[in-house]
Design a protein around this motif. Structure first.
Motif, short mmCIF file in Angstrom:
data_model
loop_
_atom_site.label_atom_id
_atom_site.label_comp_id
_atom_site.label_asym_id
_atom_site.label_seq_id
_atom_site.Cartn_x
_atom_site.Cartn_y
_atom_site.Cartn_z
N MET A 1 84.56 26.01 67.40
CA MET A 1 85.89 25.67 66.94
C MET A 1 86.70 25.13 68.13
O MET A 1 86.58 25.61 69.23
CB MET A 1 86.58 26.90 66.36
N THR A 2 87.54 24.19 67.83
CA THR A 2 88.33 23.59 68.90
C THR A 2 89.58 24.44 69.16
O THR A 2 89.50 25.45 69.83
CB THR A 2 88.70 22.14 68.55
N ALA A 3 90.71 24.06 68.65
CA ALA A 3 91.95 24.82 68.87
C ALA A 3 92.02 25.99 67.89
O ALA A 3 91.52 25.90 66.78
CB ALA A 3 93.16 23.90 68.66
N PRO A 4 92.63 27.10 68.31
CA PRO A 4 92.76 28.22 67.38
C PRO A 4 93.66 27.84 66.20
O PRO A 4 94.61 27.08 66.36
CB PRO A 4 93.40 29.33 68.23
N LEU A 5 93.33 28.36 65.05
CA LEU A 5 94.10 28.09 63.85
C LEU A 5 95.13 29.21 63.69
O LEU A 5 94.89 30.20 63.01
CB LEU A 5 93.17 28.01 62.63
N LYS A 6 96.29 29.05 64.33
CA LYS A 6 97.25 30.15 64.45
C LYS A 6 97.81 30.62 63.12
O LYS A 6 98.20 31.77 63.00
CB LYS A 6 98.36 29.80 65.41
N TYR A 7 97.86 29.78 62.11
CA TYR A 7 98.39 30.20 60.81
C TYR A 7 97.33 30.91 59.96
O TYR A 7 97.64 31.41 58.90
CB TYR A 7 98.95 29.01 60.04
N LEU A 8 96.10 30.92 60.44
CA LEU A 8 94.99 31.49 59.66
C LEU A 8 94.29 32.62 60.40
O LEU A 8 93.16 32.98 60.06
CB LEU A 8 93.99 30.38 59.32
N ARG A 16 88.00 30.26 58.29
CA ARG A 16 88.51 29.45 59.40
C ARG A 16 87.53 28.32 59.75
O ARG A 16 87.97 27.20 60.06
CB ARG A 16 88.81 30.32 60.61
N HIS A 17 86.23 28.58 59.67
CA HIS A 17 85.24 27.53 59.94
C HIS A 17 85.33 26.41 58.89
O HIS A 17 85.21 25.23 59.23
CB HIS A 17 83.82 28.11 59.99
N GLN A 18 85.52 26.79 57.63
CA GLN A 18 85.65 25.78 56.57
C GLN A 18 86.89 24.92 56.80
O GLN A 18 86.84 23.69 56.64
CB GLN A 18 85.73 26.46 55.20
N VAL A 19 87.99 25.55 57.16
CA VAL A 19 89.22 24.81 57.42
C VAL A 19 89.04 23.90 58.63
O VAL A 19 89.44 22.73 58.61
CB VAL A 19 90.42 25.76 57.62
N GLN A 20 88.41 24.42 59.67
CA GLN A 20 88.17 23.61 60.87
C GLN A 20 87.30 22.41 60.55
O GLN A 20 87.55 21.30 61.05
CB GLN A 20 87.52 24.45 61.98
N ALA A 21 86.31 22.57 59.69
CA ALA A 21 85.46 21.45 59.29
C ALA A 21 86.28 20.38 58.57
O ALA A 21 86.11 19.18 58.82
CB ALA A 21 84.32 21.95 58.40
N LEU A 22 87.18 20.81 57.68
CA LEU A 22 88.05 19.84 56.99
C LEU A 22 88.96 19.13 57.99
O LEU A 22 89.19 17.92 57.86
CB LEU A 22 88.87 20.54 55.92
N LEU A 23 89.47 19.85 58.96
CA LEU A 23 90.30 19.23 59.99
C LEU A 23 89.51 18.20 60.80
O LEU A 23 89.99 17.10 61.07
CB LEU A 23 90.87 20.29 60.93
#
Length: 169
Positions: A1-8, A16-23
């Motif tokens: 993962m690149t940057a931390p997903l602070k809202y998640l 979080r991995h699924q959201v990061q993939a979409l990002l």
């Protein structure tokens, strides 16, 4: 993962991995736009007051009245506030009176009605339940059965906004 997903941060690694993939694919905004195609039409403080009062009248008839509801440009989502409920106590003629105010971050003037409803329900629930405990969330889901999904989607939107810098609505 690149940057931390602070809202998640409270969600599972898998989520979080699924959201990061979409990002990474620049598709998170597209997914949200497909789920919520248009913005609401509650554009001014009077319309917001009426919207929140309608919710209060439907679900919290016996709760204290809401004296003021407005969009507030001073609320910063970075401080994890989407809206605020304040109770101001005053002495009037020997009686202690509480005035309740609800403020919603101005950025939610242009968003799907589901996001605005989630924030309004959250702040209304604070009129009866002060703490974020089981009773509080039970009241939120009573007023909006999809409360947790909308809250998650607001977090996705904030993540997308931080990532792309572009509003979707």
């Amino acid at each position: 993962m690149t940057a931390p997903l602070k809202y998640l941060g409270a969600y599972s690694d898998d989520t979080r991995h699924q959201v990061q993939a979409l990002l990474n694919q620049n598709r998170l905004g597209e997914v949200l736009k497909k789920r919520y195609p248009k913005a609401h039409d509650v554009r001014n403080d009077r319309a917001l007051y009426d919207y929140v009062q309608d919710l209060r009248d439907e679900f919290l008839r016996n709760a204290a009245p809401i004296d003021k509801v407005l969009f507030d440009s001073k609320i910063h989502v970075i401080n994890h506030a989407l809206g605020l409920h304040t109770s101001i106590s005053r002495i009037q003629g020997g009686k202690l009176k509480a005035k309740h105010e609800i403020r919603v971050a101005t950025m939610f003037r242009e968003c799907p009605i589901e996001f605005l409803r989630m924030i309004a329900v959250h702040e209304l629930a604070h009129v009866k339940e002060k703490q974020h405990d089981k009773a509080f969330y039970k009241l939120c889901t009573y007023m909006e059965p999809h409360y947790h999904q909308y809250e998650f989607d607001v977090r996705l939107y904030l993540t997308e906004l931080e990532h792309s810098g572009q509003r979707l609505w």
